[in-house]
Design an enzyme around this catalytic site. Structure first.
Site, short mmCIF file in Angstrom:
data_model
loop_
_atom_site.label_atom_id
_atom_site.label_comp_id
_atom_site.label_asym_id
_atom_site.label_seq_id
_atom_site.Cartn_x
_atom_site.Cartn_y
_atom_site.Cartn_z
N CYS A 92 0.81 -1.22 0.00
CA CYS A 92 0.00 0.00 0.00
C CYS A 92 0.84 1.27 0.00
O CYS A 92 0.59 2.19 -0.79
CB CYS A 92 -1.01 0.00 1.15
SG CYS A 92 -0.29 0.08 2.81
N HIS A 143 -2.69 0.91 6.95
CA HIS A 143 -3.02 0.81 5.54
C HIS A 143 -3.33 2.21 5.01
O HIS A 143 -3.94 3.02 5.71
CB HIS A 143 -4.24 -0.11 5.33
CG HIS A 143 -4.52 -0.40 3.90
ND1 HIS A 143 -3.66 -1.11 3.08
CD2 HIS A 143 -5.58 -0.07 3.11
CE1 HIS A 143 -4.17 -1.20 1.87
NE2 HIS A 143 -5.34 -0.57 1.86
N HIS A 155 -5.96 1.70 -3.88
CA HIS A 155 -4.96 1.22 -2.93
C HIS A 155 -4.47 -0.14 -3.38
O HIS A 155 -5.00 -0.74 -4.31
CB HIS A 155 -5.57 1.13 -1.52
CG HIS A 155 -6.72 0.18 -1.42
ND1 HIS A 155 -6.71 -0.92 -0.59
CD2 HIS A 155 -7.93 0.13 -2.05
CE1 HIS A 155 -7.85 -1.58 -0.71
NE2 HIS A 155 -8.61 -0.96 -1.59
#
Length: 183
Positions: A92, A143, A155
């Protein structure tokens, strides 16, 4: 002798005129090539804009940053790879770094935990195209993704690679952390 001089002068004039004609023709050809390239880029951008407007459920007028969607189009589907940062596999924060470097010419920290420190925290309802969204999945700010429009963000998902997801999906509602805009 006079005839000879007239022939020389006419030859010189003809040569000069033909050089200018070739120069103009070459310039015209280059301009046409540039226009063709511009038109090709315009058509590609228009097609990408239309594609993502449909996917995001908005009018293509709502998509402001063309470079963002061109970047997304090149990266969508890249597989997830822990600590990866290229098209062979990306995590990510590696994805967000690549996007920010290519689209916004900004270098970010390598981890989501550090990236959030580079942001001003904003309210979820104030999100704009290109803002960052953070989730507390395995830890606080574990994240990160990039907000697009209409509650959608892009993402690198651990299970599906680079994808577009919706902030209103139960999973992302459950793990929502915060939104940030680079300082």
């Amino acid at each position: 002798m006079r005839l000879f001089c007239k022939i020389i002068i006419i030859s010189l004039l003809f040569t000069a005129a033909s050089c200018n004609l070739r120069k103009h023709s070459a310039t015209h050809d280059k301009t046409n090539k540039d226009n063709l390239t511009d038109n090709t880029n315009d058509r590609r951008y228009t097609a990408i804009k239309k594609k993502y407007a449909e996917e995001l459920g908005v009018s293509d007028n709502n998509l402001i940053n063309g470079a963002l969607y061109e970047f997304i189009d090149d990266w969508i589907g890249v597989p997830y790879k822990y600590a990866g940062n290229d098209k062979n596999g990306v995590d990510c924060s590696g994805f967000v770094n690549a996007l920010y470097k290519a689209v916004f010419n900004k270098q970010l920290s390598r981890s989501a935990t550090d990236i959030v420190k580079e942001c001003n925290i904003i309210e979820k309802d104030k999100l704009q195209e290109g803002d960052l969204v953070f989730f507390d999945i395995s830890a606080k700010n574990s994240h990160v993704g990039v907000y697009l429009v209409n509650n959608k963000f892009i993402h690198a998902s651990t299970s599906k690679g680079v994808i577009i997801s919706d902030l209103t999906q139960a999973y992302y509602v459950k793990y929502w952390g915060r939104a940030g805009r680079l300082k």
